[in-house]
Design a protein around this motif. Structure first.
Motif, short mmCIF file in Angstrom:
data_model
loop_
_atom_site.label_atom_id
_atom_site.label_comp_id
_atom_site.label_asym_id
_atom_site.label_seq_id
_atom_site.Cartn_x
_atom_site.Cartn_y
_atom_site.Cartn_z
N ASN A 115 0.80 -1.23 0.00
CA ASN A 115 0.00 0.00 0.00
C ASN A 115 0.83 1.28 0.00
O ASN A 115 0.51 2.25 0.68
CB ASN A 115 -0.96 0.00 1.19
N LEU A 116 1.90 1.26 -0.78
CA LEU A 116 2.69 2.48 -0.95
C LEU A 116 2.10 3.31 -2.08
O LEU A 116 1.57 2.77 -3.06
CB LEU A 116 4.14 2.15 -1.30
N MET A 117 2.19 4.63 -1.95
CA MET A 117 1.99 5.50 -3.09
C MET A 117 3.34 6.12 -3.39
O MET A 117 3.86 6.91 -2.60
CB MET A 117 0.97 6.61 -2.82
N VAL A 118 3.93 5.74 -4.52
CA VAL A 118 5.26 6.21 -4.89
C VAL A 118 5.16 7.19 -6.04
O VAL A 118 4.59 6.88 -7.09
CB VAL A 118 6.18 5.03 -5.28
N VAL A 119 5.69 8.37 -5.82
CA VAL A 119 5.85 9.35 -6.89
C VAL A 119 7.33 9.39 -7.24
O VAL A 119 8.18 9.36 -6.35
CB VAL A 119 5.36 10.75 -6.44
N THR A 120 7.63 9.44 -8.52
CA THR A 120 9.03 9.42 -8.93
C THR A 120 9.25 10.19 -10.22
O THR A 120 8.34 10.30 -11.05
CB THR A 120 9.53 7.96 -9.10
N ASN A 121 10.44 10.73 -10.36
CA ASN A 121 10.87 11.31 -11.64
C ASN A 121 11.95 10.44 -12.26
O ASN A 121 12.78 10.90 -13.03
CB ASN A 121 11.37 12.75 -11.46
N ASN A 122 11.90 9.15 -11.91
CA ASN A 122 12.88 8.18 -12.39
C ASN A 122 12.12 7.05 -13.08
O ASN A 122 11.45 6.24 -12.43
CB ASN A 122 13.68 7.65 -11.19
N MET A 123 12.20 7.00 -14.40
CA MET A 123 11.49 5.97 -15.16
C MET A 123 11.92 4.56 -14.76
O MET A 123 11.11 3.62 -14.77
CB MET A 123 11.71 6.18 -16.66
N ASN A 124 13.18 4.39 -14.39
CA ASN A 124 13.67 3.08 -13.98
C ASN A 124 13.01 2.63 -12.68
O ASN A 124 12.66 1.46 -12.52
CB ASN A 124 15.19 3.10 -13.83
N VAL A 125 12.85 3.56 -11.74
CA VAL A 125 12.15 3.24 -10.48
C VAL A 125 10.72 2.80 -10.78
O VAL A 125 10.23 1.81 -10.22
CB VAL A 125 12.17 4.46 -9.53
N ALA A 126 10.03 3.53 -11.64
CA ALA A 126 8.65 3.17 -11.99
C ALA A 126 8.59 1.77 -12.57
O ALA A 126 7.71 0.97 -12.21
CB ALA A 126 8.07 4.20 -12.97
N ASN A 127 9.49 1.45 -13.47
CA ASN A 127 9.50 0.13 -14.10
C ASN A 127 9.80 -0.98 -13.10
O ASN A 127 9.26 -2.09 -13.20
CB ASN A 127 10.52 0.10 -15.25
N ILE A 128 10.67 -0.70 -12.12
CA ILE A 128 10.96 -1.69 -11.09
C ILE A 128 9.72 -1.97 -10.24
O ILE A 128 9.35 -3.12 -9.98
CB ILE A 128 12.12 -1.20 -10.19
N LEU A 129 9.04 -0.90 -9.82
CA LEU A 129 7.93 -1.04 -8.88
C LEU A 129 6.65 -1.56 -9.53
O LEU A 129 5.69 -1.90 -8.82
CB LEU A 129 7.67 0.30 -8.19
N VAL A 130 6.61 -1.64 -10.84
CA VAL A 130 5.46 -2.26 -11.52
C VAL A 130 5.21 -3.66 -10.98
O VAL A 130 4.06 -4.13 -10.91
CB VAL A 130 5.71 -2.29 -13.05
N ASN A 132 5.31 -4.63 -7.98
CA ASN A 132 4.60 -4.59 -6.71
C ASN A 132 3.16 -4.16 -6.97
O ASN A 132 2.87 -2.98 -7.16
CB ASN A 132 5.30 -3.60 -5.75
N LYS A 133 2.25 -5.11 -6.97
CA LYS A 133 0.88 -4.84 -7.39
C LYS A 133 0.09 -3.99 -6.41
O LYS A 133 -0.95 -3.44 -6.75
CB LYS A 133 0.16 -6.16 -7.67
N SER A 134 0.57 -3.87 -5.16
CA SER A 134 -0.14 -3.05 -4.19
C SER A 134 0.41 -1.63 -4.13
O SER A 134 -0.01 -0.83 -3.30
CB SER A 134 -0.08 -3.68 -2.80
N CYS A 135 1.34 -1.33 -5.02
CA CYS A 135 1.99 -0.02 -5.03
C CYS A 135 1.37 0.87 -6.11
O CYS A 135 1.35 0.50 -7.29
CB CYS A 135 3.49 -0.18 -5.28
N GLU A 136 0.86 2.03 -5.70
CA GLU A 136 0.39 3.02 -6.67
C GLU A 136 1.59 3.83 -7.13
O GLU A 136 2.36 4.34 -6.31
CB GLU A 136 -0.65 3.93 -6.03
N ILE A 137 1.76 3.94 -8.44
CA ILE A 137 2.93 4.61 -9.01
C ILE A 137 2.49 5.84 -9.79
O ILE A 137 1.64 5.75 -10.67
CB ILE A 137 3.72 3.66 -9.94
N ILE A 138 3.08 6.98 -9.45
CA ILE A 138 2.81 8.22 -10.17
C ILE A 138 4.13 8.75 -10.69
O ILE A 138 5.10 8.92 -9.93
CB ILE A 138 2.16 9.28 -9.24
N VAL A 139 4.18 8.98 -11.99
CA VAL A 139 5.41 9.48 -12.63
C VAL A 139 5.22 10.96 -12.94
O VAL A 139 4.22 11.35 -13.54
CB VAL A 139 5.72 8.69 -13.91
N THR A 140 6.17 11.77 -12.52
CA THR A 140 6.08 13.20 -12.82
C THR A 140 6.24 13.42 -14.32
O THR A 140 6.76 12.57 -15.04
CB THR A 140 7.18 14.00 -12.12
N GLY A 141 5.80 14.57 -14.78
CA GLY A 141 6.17 14.98 -16.13
C GLY A 141 7.61 15.47 -16.14
O GLY A 141 8.34 15.31 -15.17
#
Length: 261
Positions: A115-130, A132-141
């Protein structure tokens, strides 16, 4: 071994460890201290290294080393720091992870958090956390920096300003003895400063190579950080300053010594 063969290996050690010492190299190559001092002088005169007391470091500059090279540097220490850092990230929090190979290592250690909500400006971090199905991922512009998958610039900072994070986990390119966090990209610095302002608590993950390097742009200070995770003892003056600032230091160097190869 002739200097022709020693020089490339000395440079490889410096890239991997951030610093080389005269005594360490002399023992490694089975040559005299004077021979190693001459090697380091030659490499410094060629602009490949900078001499410091007792050895040499990678030269300071205005450009970071390549992303793939950074990924391969000090991997065991990065994993150990990431484990220590992730162990202090609670489930169910909002979290920011910024650009860098150390924060990517932290993302790997968060795959079983819930149940994490992760915001990141790192595309690699977003791809890693995909994964984790309970993790909400928000990527900055932002403007995509193809070299490392980072998103930087005004749009990234504007997105971050829409949030107030429970916790931010950040890295930096260099740390000087005054405790200043440094980076190479002015656009990234602006984003990192916004992250610090929008976070209730901040963790810094920085291995020993960051203390052997320099970069031209200042993000902030260790005084702005709640906890720093590192693989080396801080210089005494800086350790004392951290005590005064209330910045906790988690040094995982003993864990590395006891690791089984």
């Amino acid at each position: 071994m002739s200097q022709t063969f020693r020089h490339p290996e000395i440079l490889e050690i410096a890239r991997r460890e951030g610093k080389v010492t005269v005594e360490g190299l002399a023992a490694r190559f089975g040559v005299t201290l004077q021979t190693i001092r001459r090697d380091l002088t030659d490499l410094a005169e060629a602009g490949r290294l900078e001499r410091v007391h007792g050895g040499a470091v990678l030269p300071s500059g205005t450009h970071n080393i390549g992303y793939e090279e950074r990924r391969s540097l000090n991997q065991s220490a990065k994993r150990a720091m990431a484990r220590a850092c992730a162990a202090e990230v609670p489930n169910g929090v909002s979290l920011f992870l910024n650009i860098g190979t150390s924060t990517e290592a932290v993302a790997e250690e968060l795959l079983h958090h819930e149940n994490l909500m992760v915001v990141t400006n790192n595309m690699n971090v977003a791809n890693i956390l995909v994964a984790n199905k309970s993790c909400e991922i928000i990527v900055t512009g932002g403007s995509l920096r193809r070299a490392d998958g980072g998103l930087v610039g005004t749009l990234a900072a504007e997105t971050i300003r829409q949030f107030k994070f429970d916790l931010a986990v950040i890295g930096c390119s260099a740390l000087d003895r005054d405790g200043d966090l440094l980076d190479f990209d002015i656009q990234e610095v602006s984003v990192s400063q916004t992250i610090l302002r929008q976070s209730r608590k901040t963790f810094l993950v920085a291995d020993h190579t960051k203390f052997a390097r320099s970069a031209p742009a200042r993000i902030g200070s260790l005084a702005d950080v709640d906890t720093v995770f590192t693989d080396t003892a801080l210089p005494p003056g800086l350790a004392q300053a951290c005590d005064g600032w209330g910045t906790r230091v988690v040094d995982i160097s003993e864990e590395l010594v006891t690791e089984v190869p």
